[in-house]
Design an enzyme around this catalytic site. Structure first.
Site, short mmCIF file in Angstrom:
data_model
loop_
_atom_site.label_atom_id
_atom_site.label_comp_id
_atom_site.label_asym_id
_atom_site.label_seq_id
_atom_site.Cartn_x
_atom_site.Cartn_y
_atom_site.Cartn_z
CG HIS A 65 -1.98 1.03 1.20
ND1 HIS A 65 -3.23 0.82 1.73
CD2 HIS A 65 -2.01 2.29 0.69
CE1 HIS A 65 -3.98 1.90 1.55
NE2 HIS A 65 -3.25 2.81 0.92
CD GLU A 101 -3.82 -3.24 -0.01
OE1 GLU A 101 -4.37 -4.34 0.16
OE2 GLU A 101 -3.34 -2.56 0.93
CG HIS A 157 -7.59 -5.04 5.73
ND1 HIS A 157 -6.62 -4.26 6.30
CD2 HIS A 157 -7.45 -4.88 4.40
CE1 HIS A 157 -5.93 -3.66 5.35
NE2 HIS A 157 -6.41 -4.03 4.20
#
Length: 239
Positions: free
Chosen positions: A43, A70, A191
């Site tokens: 990310h 991400e 997550h």
């Protein structure tokens, strides 16, 4: 076979916290590939709090599996994605704190801007997924904006306390997965997933990939990344 993607952000987080050059997320990604992951996730935040631009470009050059980027739906990030060309982009809401697991894209509020970003990335041959809550309306809107897939946020399920709350959260995920499959969307989840919560997904064959970072890296501190990845790989293969 259901894929396992490792998120190497926790490795970069440790490095940035110590203000050193180690641990190296690229080395972590390569070791995880040897152990059997099917893709590497990172990310790139706008404030570069963990993964740095150099990390992303080195990952692109070195890993042999899929690279999943991400990022926020901003013009800067779109430019980076089109330059680096990951195998897939997952659009995330951007925040100034580490709350990515708690905050989802809101396609009711940001429908137009997300649709434009999805189109810009897809027109350059890169598939796009959207990080959303397991809610029917959000999934239908994801389909309407033309995304290739969704990344269903499992944080609420993983953090739920009590049997009833966890069952309710899991039921929402199951319903979301079934709906997404009907709409022919690629389905990723993640997550908060760990070596215990992953077992609740047994039989949910529509999920094509699990994205897991913190649990594997935390386990790797104790037993090494090879064993940590292989243990999670075995759990996913048994689903």
């Amino acid at each position: 076979m259901t894929a396992l993607f490792i998120n190497v952000d926790p490795v970069a987080m440790l490095r940035q916290a110590s203000q050193e050059t180690t641990p190296d997320p690229i080395a972590g990604a390569l070791l995880a590939e040897i152990a059997g992951v099917d893709g590497v996730v990172c990310h790139l935040h706008e404030d570069r709090r963990h993964i740095q631009d150099r990390d992303l470009r080195l990952l692109r050059k070195t890993i042999q599996t899929q690279l999943i980027l991400e990022m926020a739906a901003t013009s800067e990030m779109v430019g980076i994605a089109l330059d680096v060309r990951p195998e897939r982009v997952t659009l995330f809401p951007e925040s100034d704190t580490d709350t990515a697991g708690k905050v989802n894209l809101d396609l009711i509020v940001h429908n137009k801007s997300i649709a434009e970003t999805v189109g810009a990335i897809q027109s350059n041959g890169i598939p796009v997924s959207l990080f959303i809550a397991p809610e029917p309306e959000q999934i239908k809107l994801a389909h309407q904006v033309g995304t290739d897939g969704i990344h269903i946020n499992t944080y609420t399920f993983c953090s739920a306390t009590g049997v009833n709350k966890r069952r309710q959260a899991m039921a929402k995920i199951v319903d979301a997965v079934k709906l997404a499959r009907k709409l022919k969307l690629t389905i990723f989840t993640g997550h908060g997933l760990d070596y215990t919560t992953i077992k609740a997904f047994k039989g949910l064959s529509e999920v094509e990939a699990y994205s897991i970072g913190h649990a594997i890296i935390s386990r790797a501190v104790l037993v090494g990344i090879d064993r940590a990845v292989r243990e999670m790989r075995a759990l996913i293969d048994a689903l």
